[in-house]
Design an enzyme around this catalytic site. Structure first.
Site, PDB file in Angstrom:
ATOM      1  N   HIS A 265       0.861  -1.174   0.000  1.00 16.81           N
ATOM      2  CA  HIS A 265       0.000   0.000   0.000  1.00 16.81           C
ATOM      3  C   HIS A 265       0.902   1.229   0.000  1.00 16.81           C
ATOM      4  O   HIS A 265       2.079   1.148   0.353  1.00 16.81           O
ATOM      5  CB  HIS A 265      -0.883   0.048   1.249  1.00 16.81           C
ATOM      6  N   GLU A 303      -4.011  -3.730  -4.460  1.00 16.59           N
ATOM      7  CA  GLU A 303      -5.473  -3.696  -4.520  1.00 16.59           C
ATOM      8  C   GLU A 303      -5.991  -2.274  -4.343  1.00 16.59           C
ATOM      9  O   GLU A 303      -6.664  -1.963  -3.366  1.00 16.59           O
ATOM     10  CB  GLU A 303      -6.091  -4.654  -3.493  1.00 16.59           C
TER      11      GLU A 303
END
Length: 368
Positions: A265, A303
């Protein structure tokens, strides 16, 4: 959540001139001066200096050591990295050094011989050499032992590193990019300010005060699956990256995760570092670091929110395939994946045009 180490005192040199490059073999800065007219590369560190000849004829790149005495190994690595940086379209480099150097270079995969016995350095292999970009590379992969946590079976993970874990000079920025492990006391205030930035908060949704963010970072630092990193240009922090092992992460339930898949992330907290030239530096570099950190990692996953169009565009430019949209409990996400083979074979450490520093990609059927 959007997918978006202490530096040694001497690690990052002053900003370089237009014709200079900086390489960090074994964590030691080497300045490289390029004189194109004289076909010369001069490599200098606080330990030694060496001058090479660099030529490119008929599309073939050649790096030649001019004397019979062997150059320092670190200077050799620095010269090769610089040659590839100056010619990002080159897939191979012919290396001419004293014969006694070739056995060790072949053994480590830096040099391979073609069918005629000519020694070449493939960029695909060279960029998998951790000594160039990791200040403290692992001598061997961490041994495997299957364990279970939260109902998931996965390998035991190695202890977390400390300090700077990756360093790479970015030619188009004339600056050094580094990732260092987050230090709670040093970085908490900056992290909290970033989390409360409206641009970051739109995707992360983790606004709060220092106490909340301290608790969040303490949990991350204490979790064996996560590695919190502060990203810097010339030691100035600009963003937060969080690497994780996908097998035991929530993402692992949404695809067939392998034991050594890594995910990440990010947030870019400083607005001055959100432009395309910076994306072209940090996005391939976090991928590069995670592949170098463990040679068994064959896939990287990410994601981002499915509506994060800029991130999806940049991921595609840097070699990530968009596999499928899916629903987390808190967001609709896009599963992106980067393969080790694709990253190194396609030289994805430099994004495809129109990113800065990119070069036209030749058809591999017609290039050596």
């Amino acid at each position: 959540m959007s997918t978006t180490v202490q530096a040694e005192p001497h690690a990052t040199p002053q900003r370089t001139a237009a014709n200079e490059f900086v390489s960090y073999p074994h964590g030691v800065p080497h300045r490289v001066d390029h004189d194109a007219e004289a076909h010369r590369l001069h490599v200098e560190s606080d330990r030694h200096s060496a001058t090479w000849r660099l030529d490119k004829n008929a599309g073939r790149l050649a790096l030649t050591w001019p004397t019979s005495s062997a150059p320092p190994h670190a200077a050799t690595l620095a010269a090769i990295e610089t040659a590839f940086a100056l010619h990002p379209d080159s897939q191979t480099l012919q290396l001419q050094v004293p014969e006694a150097m070739y056995p060790s270079l072949r053994h480590t995969g830096i040099v391979v011989d073609d069918s005629e016995g000519v020694p070449w350095v493939p960029a695909e292999l060279f960029w998998q050499q951790p000594d160039l970009w990791l200040p403290s590379p692992k001598s061997l992969p961490y041994p495997q032992q299957p364990i279970s946590s939260d109902g998931r079976r996965h390998p035991r993970r190695p202890p977390k590193p400390e300090g700077t874990v990756y360093r790479r000079y970015i030619p188009w920025l004339k600056a050094t990019l580094s990732f260092r492990v987050l230090d709670l006391e040093r970085d908490l205030e900056c992290f909290s300010r970033w989390m409360n930035d409206p641009v970051v908060a739109h995707f992360w949704e983790e606004q709060g005060d220092l106490a909340q963010h301290r608790h969040r970072l303490e949990a991350t630092l204490g979790h064996p699956n996560a590695l919190p990193l502060i990203a810097c240009f010339d030691d100035q922090p600009f963003g937060y990256f969080e690497a994780y092992w996908a097998k035991e992460d929530r993402l692992g339930a949404y695809y067939d995760a392998d034991d050594f898949d890594r995910g990440w992330h990010l947030l870019i907290g400083e607005a001055a570092f959100r432009g395309t030239p910076y994306v072209a530096a940090w996005l391939p570099s976090i991928s590069h670091y995670l592949f170098l950190d463990d040679c068994r990692t064959q896939r990287l996953v990410i994601e981002p929110r499915v509506d994060n169009a800029k991130m999806l565009y940049n991921l595609a430019r840097c070699g990530y395939a968009h596999l499928k949209a899916f629903d987390f409990p808190h967001k609709r996400a896009m599963l992106g994946m980067q393969l080790r083979e694709h990253f190194f074979n396609e030289r994805s450490w430099i994004p495809q045009p129109p990113h800065p520093g990119s070069a036209p990609r030749p058809d591999p059927r017609f290039s050596r």
